[in-house]
Design an enzyme around this catalytic site. Structure first.
Site, PDB file in Angstrom:
ATOM      1  N   HIS A  29       0.839  -1.194   0.000  1.00  0.00           N
ATOM      2  CA  HIS A  29       0.000   0.000   0.000  1.00  0.00           C
ATOM      3  C   HIS A  29       0.879   1.251   0.000  1.00  0.00           C
ATOM      4  O   HIS A  29       1.266   1.753   1.067  1.00  0.00           O
ATOM      5  CB  HIS A  29      -0.897   0.005   1.240  1.00  0.00           C
ATOM      6  N   HIS A  69      -1.802  -1.059   7.210  1.00  0.00           N
ATOM      7  CA  HIS A  69      -1.461  -1.328   5.807  1.00  0.00           C
ATOM      8  C   HIS A  69      -0.419  -0.316   5.302  1.00  0.00           C
ATOM      9  O   HIS A  69       0.268  -0.583   4.312  1.00  0.00           O
ATOM     10  CB  HIS A  69      -2.715  -1.267   4.927  1.00  0.00           C
ATOM     11  N   ASP A 158      -9.452   6.508   7.867  1.00  0.00           N
ATOM     12  CA  ASP A 158     -10.914   6.487   7.836  1.00  0.00           C
ATOM     13  C   ASP A 158     -11.456   5.122   8.235  1.00  0.00           C
ATOM     14  O   ASP A 158     -12.464   5.022   8.940  1.00  0.00           O
ATOM     15  CB  ASP A 158     -11.412   6.844   6.428  1.00  0.00           C
ATOM     16  N   GLY A 159     -10.790   4.063   7.773  1.00  0.00           N
ATOM     17  CA  GLY A 159     -11.257   2.717   8.102  1.00  0.00           C
ATOM     18  C   GLY A 159     -11.215   2.454   9.592  1.00  0.00           C
ATOM     19  O   GLY A 159     -12.124   1.825  10.152  1.00  0.00           O
ATOM     20  N   ASN A 188      -7.871  11.416   4.159  1.00  0.00           N
ATOM     21  CA  ASN A 188      -7.604  11.492   2.718  1.00  0.00           C
ATOM     22  C   ASN A 188      -8.832  11.165   1.868  1.00  0.00           C
ATOM     23  O   ASN A 188      -8.751  11.127   0.643  1.00  0.00           O
ATOM     24  CB  ASN A 188      -6.427  10.591   2.331  1.00  0.00           C
ATOM     25  N   HIS A 264      -4.259   3.220  -3.407  1.00  0.00           N
ATOM     26  CA  HIS A 264      -4.343   2.752  -2.020  1.00  0.00           C
ATOM     27  C   HIS A 264      -3.592   1.437  -1.813  1.00  0.00           C
ATOM     28  O   HIS A 264      -2.691   1.364  -0.973  1.00  0.00           O
ATOM     29  CB  HIS A 264      -5.812   2.558  -1.611  1.00  0.00           C
ATOM     30  N   ARG A 359     -16.200 -19.471  38.987  1.00  0.00           N
ATOM     31  CA  ARG A 359     -16.060 -18.006  38.927  1.00  0.00           C
ATOM     32  C   ARG A 359     -15.763 -17.452  40.320  1.00  0.00           C
ATOM     33  O   ARG A 359     -15.025 -16.479  40.477  1.00  0.00           O
ATOM     34  CB  ARG A 359     -17.303 -17.352  38.329  1.00  0.00           C
ATOM     35  N   GLU A 418     -16.733  -5.085  25.132  1.00  0.00           N
ATOM     36  CA  GLU A 418     -15.852  -6.255  25.146  1.00  0.00           C
ATOM     37  C   GLU A 418     -14.717  -6.156  24.138  1.00  0.00           C
ATOM     38  O   GLU A 418     -13.568  -6.475  24.455  1.00  0.00           O
ATOM     39  CB  GLU A 418     -16.662  -7.544  24.873  1.00  0.00           C
ATOM     40  N   HIS A 468     -19.666 -17.873  33.245  1.00  0.00           N
ATOM     41  CA  HIS A 468     -20.915 -18.337  32.630  1.00  0.00           C
ATOM     42  C   HIS A 468     -20.589 -19.136  31.366  1.00  0.00           C
ATOM     43  O   HIS A 468     -21.013 -18.802  30.271  1.00  0.00           O
ATOM     44  CB  HIS A 468     -21.842 -17.173  32.342  1.00  0.00           C
ATOM     45  N   HIS A 480     -26.930 -16.704  25.257  1.00  0.00           N
ATOM     46  CA  HIS A 480     -25.807 -16.481  26.162  1.00  0.00           C
ATOM     47  C   HIS A 480     -24.971 -17.735  26.394  1.00  0.00           C
ATOM     48  O   HIS A 480     -23.901 -17.653  27.000  1.00  0.00           O
ATOM     49  CB  HIS A 480     -26.319 -15.979  27.515  1.00  0.00           C
TER      50      HIS A 480
END
Length: 685
Positions: A29, A69, A158-159, A188, A264, A359, A418, A468, A480
C-alpha cells in the site's frame, strides 16, 4: 519552527522508499505512506522522544500505526532513524521470514510497539498504552523524579474510525481524560471502494468531542509542516483530554494517481515511479536510494533521543538511592518477572472443602494474589458482580477529578465494550509494566475475537476471566450459552484456553497464565457450584491434562473439562454399580498446555489399548485429537434451570454411562486400539 530543504528531502525519501518497496514486492500500500510522509517526518524528527539503540527504553514515546497497511511508512522511519532495520530489510518487504511483513508485527520488528493491520485495533491499543502510562507514572513518579511522562502518538485512517472497536476504546479514553494520547487522523477521503462520501459522511470531530476529546484540524497535510508541528504541540498542552488531529492529506501524493483509490493498495507502475523520482529530485534509474544528508538529519534526532535516555538513566540511578523498593519493583516488571514466592498465595483445596462455582474460585485467587502481584490490573465489561473480578478494597482506575478513583487504581470499569476491552488489554500489556485481565461472559469474548487473535499473534500476556461458560448458566438461554466458543479459541495458535473443574485447577490455570510471558489465556469459569475433586492438585493440573481417577483393568477412559468432570466421576460409579464396567477419568483443563507435554506423559494419560470418550457441553470439534468418541453439544442450548438443561441433553451420570457403554461395545472387538495421541501423523507446529 521552519523547515529546510533537507527536511523536504527526507519527506520525499520516505515517499520514494514506499514506492520502491511496494513495487519490488509487487504488493503493498504505497498511498498512505506517501500522503502521511510529512506528518511522520515532523513527529519523528521534531517531537517524539525515542532511542533506536534501545527500543525498549521505558520513557520513550510510543508510536502506533493503526492504519497498519501503511507499514512501509513505519519501516522507512525505523530504517532512517537507525533502528535494527537495514536497507536490505526494506528490500525484503513482504517476503517470507523478513522483519518487514505485510503489516506491523511487534514481535518481529524492533521499534514496532503493537501488532496492527485489522483496522481500529491500533487506536484501541494506543488507548491501552496511554492508560498504562497514566497508571505507571501515578505509581512510580515522585517529587523531583518524573520518571514516566511519555506520550502515545497514533496514526489512524478512515477505516479505523469506521470500525466499532475504535469507537468503544475512544469513548473510554475520553471518559478517562487521557491527555497523554494524541491521535492523528489521515483524512484522505479514500477507502478501497473509493471516495468516503459513499459510506462515511459523519462529522468525526463532533463525535470525538462528544466522547470528551480535544480536536484540531490541519488543512494542508502535504505542505504545512509548521501547522502540523504547531497542532501537535498544542495537543500536548491539553492535559485532561486526548486529542484527535484531523489532517487533510492526498493519498499517493506525487503519483499520477494521487487522490484516488487506485493508489491505495496497489504498487505504482514503473512509469509512475520514474516521474515521481524525477519530480522529487531522485535518480529514476536508482532504487532504494537514501541521500546521506537525510540519514544525517534523522540520526541527529536519534542522538537527541539517546541523550535523553542517558539523562533518564542518571535520574533513575538517583531514584534507586531514595526509592529502592519502587526502583527494584519497576526493574522486575520490565523484565516480565513476577515477585518471588507469589505462587505461595494461590489457594489449595481438598475434597472436604465446599462446592463452589469456579467463577467464585477465580475471585478467591484474585483476592489472594492482588497484593503480591502489584502489576496486576484489570476489570470487567460491566459485569463485575457476575464475573467477580474485583478484589476487596480495590481502587478504581479513574481520573482524579471524578472522585471515583485515581490513576493509581488497578480496577478498570471498561463499560459494555468487550472488543474495546480486549484491544485495550493488548496495549496495557505492550507497555511493559502491567499484567492485564478482563472479565465478561465466555460467550461475549467472541465479541472481542479480533483483539483476542491479535493477543496471540502479538505474544502478549493477557488474561480473559470468562464466566458463565456453558449451558450451566441456565435461564438466560441459547443467546448467552457458548457452544462453538471454546473450539474457536482453542484453534487459535499461541492461545491457552483453560476450563478448570475445581479450585486446584483454577489455581493452576492462573499459575500458568501468569507465568507465561508470551502467551495470552482465556479462563472459562462456571456459574454453578463445582465440588473439590479427589485427586486434583495444582501440580498435576499445570500439565494441562492428567489422570484424575485411575482404575486397574479399565475398559474406558472418560475425558472431560470443567463442570462435566464431576459428572464423569459420578458416571464411573454408575458404570461400576449397574453395568460392571470399569472406567478411568482424565481431566484436560487446557489442551494447549497438554499438547506440549512429552509424548510419553500424554500416552500415560491417554494410553493405547483403551477406548476413550470425551464429555463436554460444547461443540465436539477438536476432541477427535484426544478421544475415540465424543459426547458434546453440536446444537444451541436451551433456556431453563441449569440442572434441567443438563438433563434435557443427557449430561448426567446416566447419560454419560449410556454413551460409555456404547463406546465399549463398539470398540471391544477392535484389536490393538491405538490412542489418538499415538496416531501415525499428528503434528503440532
Amino acid at each position: 519552527m521552519g523547515y529546510s530543504d533537507t527536511d523536504k528531502l527526507a519527506i520525499n525519501t520516505i515517499r520514494v522508499l514506499a514506492a520502491d518497496a511496494t513495487a519490488h514486492a509487487n504488493s503493498g500500500h504505497p498511498g498512505a505512506p506517501m500522503g502521511m510522509a510529512p506528518v511522520a517526518h515532523v513527529l519523528w524528527n521534531k517531537i517524539m522522544k525515542f532511542n533506536p539503540k534501545n527500543p525498549k527504553w521505558l520513557n520513550r514515546d510510543r508510536f502506533v500505526l493503526s492504519n497498519g497497511h501503511a507499514c512501509m511508512l513505519q519501516y522507512a522511519l525505523l530504517h532512517l532513524y537507525g533502528y535494527a532495520l537495514s536497507i536490505d530489510d526494506i528490500k525484503a518487504f513482504r517476503s517470507v521470514d523478513s522483519i518487514t511483513p505485510g503489516h506491523p508485527e511487534a514481535h518481529d520488528t524492533p521499534g514496532i510497539e503493537v501488532t496492527t493491520g485489522p483496522l481500529g485495533q491500533g487506536i484501541s491499543n494506543a488507548v491501552g498504552l496511554a492508560m498504562a502510562q497514566a497508571h505507571t507514572s501515578a505509581t512510580f513518579n515522585k517529587p523531583g523524579f518524573e520518571l514516566v511522562n511519555n506520550y502515545t502518538y497514533c496514526f489512524l485512517g478512515d477505516g479505523c474510525l469506521m470500525e466499532g472497536v475504535s469507537s468503544e476504546a475512544s469513548s473510554l479514553a475520553g471518559h478517562l481524560q487521557l491527555g497523554n494520547l494524541i491521535a492523528i487522523w489521515d483524512d484522505n477521503h479514500i477507502t478501497i471502494d473509493g471516495d468516503t462520501n459513499q459510506a462515511f459522511t459523519e462529522d468525526v470531530l463532533k463525535r470525538y468531542e462528544a466522547y470528551g476529546w480535544h480536536t484540531l484540524t490541519v488543512g494542508d497535510g502535504e505542505n504545512d509542516l509548521d501547522g502540523i508541528e504547531a497542532a501537535i504541540k498544542k495537543a500536548q498542552e491539553v492535559k485532561d483530554k486526548p486529542t484527535l488531529i484531523r489532517l487533510t492529506t492526498i493519498i499517493g501524493y506525487g503519483s499520477k494517481l494521487q487522490g484516488t483509490h487506485s493508489v491505495h493498495g496497489s504498487p505504482l507502475k514503473a512509469d509512475d515511479i520514474k516521474q515521481l523520482k524525477e519530480k522529487f529530485g531522485f535518480n529514476p534509474e536508482e532504487s532504494f536510494a537514501v541521500p546521506q544528508e537525510v540519514y544525517d538529519l534523522c540520526h541527529q534526532a536519534a542522538s537527541r533521543g539517546a541523550a535523553a535516555e542517558e539523562e533518564w538513566n542518571q535520574l533513575f540511578a538517583k531514584y534507586a538511592e531514595q526509592y529502592k523498593s519502587e526502583h527494584d519493583d519497576l526493574v522486575r516488571r520490565l523484565k516480565g518477572d513476577l515477585p518471588e514466592g507469589w505462587e505461595k498465595s494461590l489457594p489449595v483445596y481438598t475434597p472436604a472443602d465446599p462446592a463452589v462455582a469456579s467463577r467464585k474460585l477465580s475471585e478467591t485467587v484474585l483476592n489472594k494474589i492482588y497484593g503480591v502481584i502489584p502489576e496486576l490490573i484489570g476489570g470487567s465489561a460491566d459485569l463485575t458482580g457476575s464475573n467477580l473480578t474485583r478484589w476487596k478494597g480495590a481502587i478504581d482506575f479513574q481520573p482524579p477529578s471524578t472522585g471515583l478513583g485515581d490513576y493509581t487504581g488497578r480496577y478498570i470499569r471498561f463499560g459494555v465494550r468487550e472488543h474495546g476491552m480486549g484491544a485495550i488489554m493488548n496495549g496495557l500489556a505492550a507497555y511493559g509494566t502491567l499484567l492485564p485481565y478482563g472479565g465478561t461472559f465466555l460467550n461475549f469474548v467472541s465479541y472481542a475475537a479480533g483483539a483476542v487473535r491479535l493477543s496471540s499473534l502479538s505474544q502478549v500476556r493477557t488474561i480473559w476471566v470468562a464466566t458463565h461458560d456453558s449451558i450451566g448458566l441456565g435461564e438466560d438461554g441459547p443467546t448467552h450459552q457458548p457452544i462453538e466458543t471454546l473450539a474457536h479459541f482453542r484453534a487459535i495458535p499461541n492461545m491457552m484456553v483453560w476450563r478448570p473443574a475445581d479450585g486446584n485447577e483454577t489455581s493452576a490455570a492462573y499459575y500458568v497464565a501468569l507465568t507465561s510471558k508470551h502467551t495470552p489465556s482465556i479462563i472459562a469459569l462456571s456459574r454453578q457450584n463445582l465440588p473439590q475433586l479427589e485427586g486434583s492438585t495444582i501440580e498435576r493440573a499445570i500439565k494441562g491434562g492428567y489422570v484424575l481417577h485411575e482404575q486397574e483393568g479399565a475398559q474406558i477412559t472418560l475425558v472431560s473439562t470443567g463442570s462435566e468432570v464431576c459428572i464423569c466421576i459420578d458416571a464411573v460409579k454408575e458404570l461400576a454399580e449397574k453395568h460392571n464396567i470399569k472406567a478411568r477419568v482424565v481431566s484436560i483443563p487446557c489442551t494447549e498446555v497438554f499438547d506440549v507435554q512429552p509424548k510419553d506423559y500424554r500416552l500415560s494419560v491417554l494410553p493405547d489399548g483403551i477406548p476413550s470418550l470425551s464429555v463436554e457441553v460444547m461443540s465436539t470439534l477438536g476432541w477427535e485429537r484426544y478421544t475415540h468418541e465424543q459426547f458434546g453439544l453440536n446444537r444451541f442450548g436451551a433456556s431453563g434451570a441449569y440442572k434441567d438443561v443438563y438433563k434435557k441433553f443427557e449430561f448426567t451420570p446416566e447419560g454419560i454411562a449410556k454413551r460409555a457403554i456404547a463406546t465399549v461395545d463398539f470398540w471391544k472387538d477392535v484389536p490393538n486400539i491405538r490412542s489418538p495421541i499415538n496416531r501415525a501423523f499428528q503434528q503440532i507446529i
